[in-house]
Motif scaffolding. Structure first.
Motif, short mmCIF file in Angstrom:
data_model
loop_
_atom_site.label_atom_id
_atom_site.label_comp_id
_atom_site.label_asym_id
_atom_site.label_seq_id
_atom_site.Cartn_x
_atom_site.Cartn_y
_atom_site.Cartn_z
N LEU A 126 28.35 33.19 -24.40
CA LEU A 126 27.22 33.85 -25.35
C LEU A 126 25.84 33.48 -25.26
CD1 LEU A 126 29.69 32.93 -28.42
CD2 LEU A 126 28.76 35.19 -27.82
N GLY A 127 25.62 32.57 -23.90
CA GLY A 127 24.28 32.52 -23.60
C GLY A 127 23.67 31.21 -23.96
N TYR A 128 24.52 30.10 -24.48
CA TYR A 128 23.88 28.90 -24.70
C TYR A 128 24.07 28.04 -23.29
CZ TYR A 128 24.87 29.56 -29.79
OH TYR A 128 24.94 29.96 -31.27
N ARG A 129 22.82 27.36 -23.29
CA ARG A 129 22.62 26.69 -21.96
C ARG A 129 22.15 25.29 -22.20
NH1 ARG A 129 24.99 30.42 -20.48
NH2 ARG A 129 24.55 32.15 -19.14
N ALA A 130 22.74 24.40 -21.45
CA ALA A 130 22.34 22.90 -21.54
C ALA A 130 21.08 22.95 -20.74
CB ALA A 130 23.40 22.20 -20.98
N GLU A 131 20.27 21.95 -20.96
CA GLU A 131 19.19 21.56 -20.21
C GLU A 131 19.61 21.19 -18.55
OE1 GLU A 131 16.00 21.92 -20.96
OE2 GLU A 131 16.54 22.41 -23.03
N GLU A 132 18.82 21.50 -17.63
CA GLU A 132 19.15 21.35 -16.15
C GLU A 132 19.65 19.96 -15.91
OE1 GLU A 132 17.29 22.45 -11.86
OE2 GLU A 132 16.24 23.05 -13.68
N HIS A 133 18.71 19.15 -16.34
CA HIS A 133 19.05 17.66 -16.26
C HIS A 133 19.47 16.84 -17.12
CE1 HIS A 133 16.65 18.17 -12.38
NE2 HIS A 133 15.69 18.70 -13.11
N SER A 134 20.20 17.59 -18.34
CA SER A 134 20.80 16.96 -19.39
C SER A 134 22.01 18.01 -19.94
CB SER A 134 19.79 16.76 -20.46
OG SER A 134 20.42 16.24 -21.59
N PRO A 135 23.37 17.52 -19.04
CA PRO A 135 24.49 18.30 -19.35
C PRO A 135 24.98 17.96 -20.65
CG PRO A 135 24.69 16.53 -17.70
CD PRO A 135 23.15 16.81 -17.81
N SER A 148 37.10 24.69 -23.24
CA SER A 148 37.28 26.01 -23.84
C SER A 148 35.78 26.15 -24.75
CB SER A 148 38.38 26.23 -24.96
OG SER A 148 38.45 27.39 -25.52
N LYS A 149 35.64 25.37 -25.58
CA LYS A 149 34.50 25.69 -26.31
C LYS A 149 33.02 25.63 -25.56
CE LYS A 149 35.97 23.18 -30.49
NZ LYS A 149 35.79 21.76 -31.32
N LYS A 150 32.94 25.02 -24.56
CA LYS A 150 31.74 25.01 -23.50
C LYS A 150 31.86 26.27 -22.87
CE LYS A 150 29.78 22.99 -19.58
NZ LYS A 150 30.16 21.74 -18.44
N ASN A 151 33.04 27.07 -22.57
CA ASN A 151 32.95 28.38 -21.98
C ASN A 151 32.55 29.23 -22.77
OD1 ASN A 151 33.80 28.48 -18.92
ND2 ASN A 151 34.76 26.85 -19.62
N ILE A 152 33.07 29.45 -24.17
CA ILE A 152 32.72 30.29 -24.99
C ILE A 152 31.27 30.39 -25.41
CG2 ILE A 152 32.86 30.73 -27.76
CD1 ILE A 152 35.84 29.66 -27.46
N ASP A 159 27.85 16.56 -28.06
CA ASP A 159 26.93 17.96 -28.16
C ASP A 159 27.69 19.31 -28.25
OD1 ASP A 159 24.73 16.35 -27.74
OD2 ASP A 159 24.90 16.68 -25.31
N ILE A 160 28.57 19.38 -27.24
CA ILE A 160 29.34 20.74 -27.39
C ILE A 160 30.07 20.92 -28.86
CG2 ILE A 160 31.59 21.92 -26.51
CD1 ILE A 160 31.08 20.40 -23.96
N THR A 161 30.54 19.80 -29.43
CA THR A 161 31.40 19.88 -30.61
C THR A 161 30.35 20.59 -31.65
OG1 THR A 161 33.02 18.39 -30.20
CG2 THR A 161 32.70 18.97 -32.79
N LYS A 162 29.15 19.93 -31.83
CA LYS A 162 28.09 20.03 -32.70
C LYS A 162 27.68 21.51 -32.51
CE LYS A 162 23.56 18.26 -34.13
NZ LYS A 162 22.55 17.21 -34.07
#
Length: 233
Positions: free
Chosen positions: A49-58, A41-45, A63-66
């Motif tokens: 909102l435009g937050y993106r993980a690095e392509e080769h570093s999910p 749920s947090k990841k989808n929020i 990370d999500i919690t932080k």
């Protein structure tokens, strides 16, 4: 040869012991499952909102919690768009029909957007996701879907980047300040039209369902966003 009483007693003891182990395992797994659901749920929020993980570093769960704890503030609105003291985690959308959770992106100390939960019927299932809104209260910032059972390659395209990216920058409030939503058209949308996006080929019912429940959910939050728009005038 053991008596029937011995056999029954032995079987009962083994059953009780195994039942205890299964109960403990189920409880442990439930905690893990609940944590995974919360992180998803947090990841989808964040994604809406435009937050993106690095392509080769999910992102990892850490990370999500932080990222979420550092940037997202959540609270619950009443039907008049006023902030309440209700904990967003306590909201059951099937029961709390007059309380609406909202997630505010306060990156770098200023408001960069809002995310609201959206859900509704497609063709085969209920779709669940988040719709993000720019600070102006007029413009779409993003959309994500995290649960549905629509047909892969057809309605299932709702969770693909090509479809979700269509919503970024689109308007759901017209020039007169009226909430009109975003139209999901059949085929290609007019690139000059700020109020419509490309539909999904072969998935008209899913597209129209999304269009319908999106405006229904936006109506719930309209009292709040009307205040936001009036402050910026």
């Amino acid at each position: 040869m053991h008596s029937n009483s011995y056999t029954i007693m032995f079987t009962s003891i083994v059953t009780i012991i195994l039942g205890g182990f299964l109960s403990v395992a189920a409880s442990s797994l439930k905690d893990i499952q609940d944590m995974n659901v919360e992180n998803d749920s947090k990841k989808n929020i964040l994604s809406s909102l435009g937050y993106r993980a690095e392509e080769h570093s999910p992102w990892s769960s850490t990370d999500i919690t932080k990222i979420y704890q550092s940037n997202i503030v959540s609270f619950v609105l009443d039907v008049d768009g006023n902030r309440t003291e209700i904990d967003p985690k306590s909201i059951d959308p099937e029961i709390d029909i007059e309380n609406f959770p909202i997630y505010v992106d306060k990156r770098d100390g200023s408001i960069n957007g809002y995310a609201i939960p959206i859900s509704g019927k497609g063709l085969w299932s209920t779709l669940y996701g988040y719709f993000a809104i720019e600070p102006d209260g007029i413009t779409a910032k993003g959309i994500t879907f995290y649960a549905h059972k629509e047909t892969p390659g057809l309605g299932g395209e709702v969770d693909k980047p090509w479809f979700q990216n269509n919503f970024i920058g689109k308007k759901f409030i017209d020039e007169n300040g009226k909430l009109i939503g975003i139209k999901v058209v059949k085929g290609k949308a007019d690139p000059e039209n700020a109020y419509e996006v490309d539909g999904i080929s072969g998935a008209t019912i899913t597209s129209k369902g999304l269009e319908s429940f999106l405006i229904d959910d936006l109506k719930k939050y309209e009292p709040f966003f009307r205040k936001i728009r009036n402050r910026s005038v």
